[in-house]
Scaffold this active site. Sequence first.
Site, short mmCIF file in Angstrom:
data_model
loop_
_atom_site.label_atom_id
_atom_site.label_comp_id
_atom_site.label_asym_id
_atom_site.label_seq_id
_atom_site.Cartn_x
_atom_site.Cartn_y
_atom_site.Cartn_z
N HIS A 1 0.81 -1.21 0.00
CA HIS A 1 0.00 0.00 0.00
C HIS A 1 0.84 1.26 0.00
O HIS A 1 0.31 2.37 -0.05
CB HIS A 1 -0.91 0.01 1.23
CG HIS A 1 -0.22 -0.55 2.44
ND1 HIS A 1 0.77 0.11 3.12
CD2 HIS A 1 -0.36 -1.75 3.05
CE1 HIS A 1 1.21 -0.64 4.11
NE2 HIS A 1 0.54 -1.78 4.10
N CYS A 2 2.20 1.13 0.07
CA CYS A 2 3.06 2.31 0.20
C CYS A 2 4.04 2.47 -0.95
O CYS A 2 3.96 3.41 -1.72
CB CYS A 2 3.83 2.26 1.52
SG CYS A 2 2.80 2.44 2.99
N LEU A 3 4.99 1.54 -1.05
CA LEU A 3 6.13 1.76 -1.95
C LEU A 3 5.75 1.95 -3.41
O LEU A 3 6.29 2.86 -4.06
CB LEU A 3 7.14 0.62 -1.80
CG LEU A 3 7.88 0.56 -0.47
CD1 LEU A 3 9.09 -0.36 -0.58
CD2 LEU A 3 8.32 1.92 0.02
N ASP B 1 3.24 5.66 -3.09
CA ASP B 1 3.58 6.96 -2.53
C ASP B 1 4.50 7.81 -3.41
O ASP B 1 4.26 9.02 -3.55
CB ASP B 1 4.20 6.78 -1.14
CG ASP B 1 3.23 6.16 -0.15
OD1 ASP B 1 2.04 6.03 -0.51
OD2 ASP B 1 3.65 5.80 0.96
#
Length: 416
Positions: A256-258, A261
């Site tokens: 959900h991030c790398l 974002d």
Amino acid sequence: MQIVVAGQGYVGLPLAVRAAEVGHHVVGYDVDPHRVEQLAAGQSYVADVDSSRLRAVLDSGAYSATADAAALVGFDIAVITVPTPLRDGVPDLTYIESCARTLGEHLRPGATVVLESTTYPGTTEELLLPILEEVSGLKGGVDFLAGFSPERIGNKRWSFDGTPKLVSGIDAKSLDVIKGFYDGIFQTTVPVSGTKVAELAKLIENTFRFVNISMVNEMAMLAASLGVNIWEAIDAAATKPFGFTRFTPGPGVGGHCLPVDPMFLSWKAQQELGVPFRFAELAADVNRHMPDYVVRRLVEALNKSGMPIRGSRILLLGLTYKYNATDLRNSPSARVAELLIDLGAEVRGAEPNIPDGDDTKLNVLRVDASPDEVGAADAVVLLMDHPRFDLPMIEKCATYVLDCRNRLSGANVETL
């Protein structure tokens, strides 16, 4: 204080439970009624929160879960921890917008709203604040306070509350109140001068990891072509005690991030400045093609043994996006499986961290990594080396293994 944590996922639930444990009265708000039912029953679906901790704060009355917005009335501090996904490369902030409107209906003078969801610089002051003001009729910095404090989920070494917490506000008073709130939850808080600094800091953190993982993934492909063991070379480089941070290759970046974002900053730079964020875009391109590389290596290995990929029985081990995770979001395993199926392979997947029946978004037959399954496969691909996998058994029983994590050895094993 009366605390609302809006969004009870992997970020919001640990914060809500911790805030309840230190003495606040916390309402965990989520629009998903199934989640609320699980929470009310004391069943945690987040790895960082044991069900026993959840039941303890429920039983004490310090925490409650609800999907009813009417329960938000009278809050002192509301923290927004909702998802901020990408849709075709464009940040989707509709969850923030919707949550801001809901909170705005219950915002009262003296209350504080904090955004924790990862986003591009300017979101707090340019999107969140105007919505809160419009809906509530109150003025930010005069009637109510606001700020941004990026989520930082802990790891094996750093606990949730032991990880330093960045805090910011739209003005000095907002910062003071927000810092005071988080001082009671985290061991260390780090104030910064404004919300844009805090928003950018979060993107720097994740872009640093994203770019370096992408670099070492590309190096792994080059090293294989050059006949060099990338893992040995990384180990050698890591003996330098300064100026080097160890990153290792794998089948791709997920979660959900790398993979998400850095694209927030890329989009913002293109929209506002008309310039590309080249490092992020190049890193994204490299990682997008890592599943293709995994499949290509597998096809080459099978060809060497005179076996076509069509009709071969392939066992994928570890379907989550990272080691020992319980999350399938943006997992590169999905792309690996899709490519193999398109080539006509019979694909099976073993994922001990995801209960049977969960939506895996993978069109593969779920199996256990048993000796029979491992031995029956024409090829095994170790995508994630979860601790529940019996690695010595896999080495012994598998005909051939493509090891993407450098955990196995033997004549039947090739590393990525």
